[in-house]
Design an enzyme around this catalytic site. Sequence first.
Site, short mmCIF file in Angstrom:
data_model
loop_
_atom_site.label_atom_id
_atom_site.label_comp_id
_atom_site.label_asym_id
_atom_site.label_seq_id
_atom_site.Cartn_x
_atom_site.Cartn_y
_atom_site.Cartn_z
N CYS A 112 55.73 62.81 15.33
CA CYS A 112 56.65 63.94 15.17
C CYS A 112 58.03 63.47 15.60
O CYS A 112 58.37 63.46 16.78
CB CYS A 112 56.17 65.11 16.04
SG CYS A 112 57.10 66.62 15.78
N LEU A 113 58.81 63.00 14.64
CA LEU A 113 60.17 62.51 14.88
C LEU A 113 61.06 63.08 13.79
O LEU A 113 60.78 62.90 12.60
CB LEU A 113 60.17 60.97 14.85
CG LEU A 113 61.47 60.26 15.19
CD1 LEU A 113 61.90 60.54 16.63
CD2 LEU A 113 61.32 58.76 14.98
#
Length: 184
Positions: A112-113
Amino acid sequence: MIKLFKVKEKQREDTENGNARGPCNKQTAGELRLRKDITELNLPRSCTISFPDGKDKLMNFEIKIQPDGGYYAGGNFLFSFQVPSIYPHEPPKVKCKTKVYHPNIDLEGNVCLNVLREDWKPVLNINTIIYGLYLLFEEPNHEDPLILEAAVVLGDNPELFKSNVKRAMHGVTVVNISFTQCVV
């Protein structure tokens, strides 16, 4: 005036007679851009890049991150990158190959970036992604979690989070944590 039909006819004859040089290995625009990005890499000293398929196959590579600070200091984390042929118009697919207790990385290795999702722009590059991954280990982001429970522990009780990280890095299963994914 160039006679294009004559050129095409000559190429066809050469191919039929076996005189052709064979297909030319033309690089896609994505490969050219990736080659430029890799030559301009400015990796943190605790990051290394490797090409498991050989240096000629740049579209798949791995990055090893060894954080020297934060909750994950002393750990080794391996990420695989699969770069699409339409790069940089689409971001690479990045997976963490190391199991880790992290609010921004799930058990399947999804990351999750923001720069891999909604904030991706073609002006960004591989270096941007690597620094983003590195910063996830220096300062996990509990405000944009993939693993909600780990984010809650980090936000509410940083000491318990640190303990869970250390236990997980030594192969001890962290109990009482159900890994629920947020919508990505």
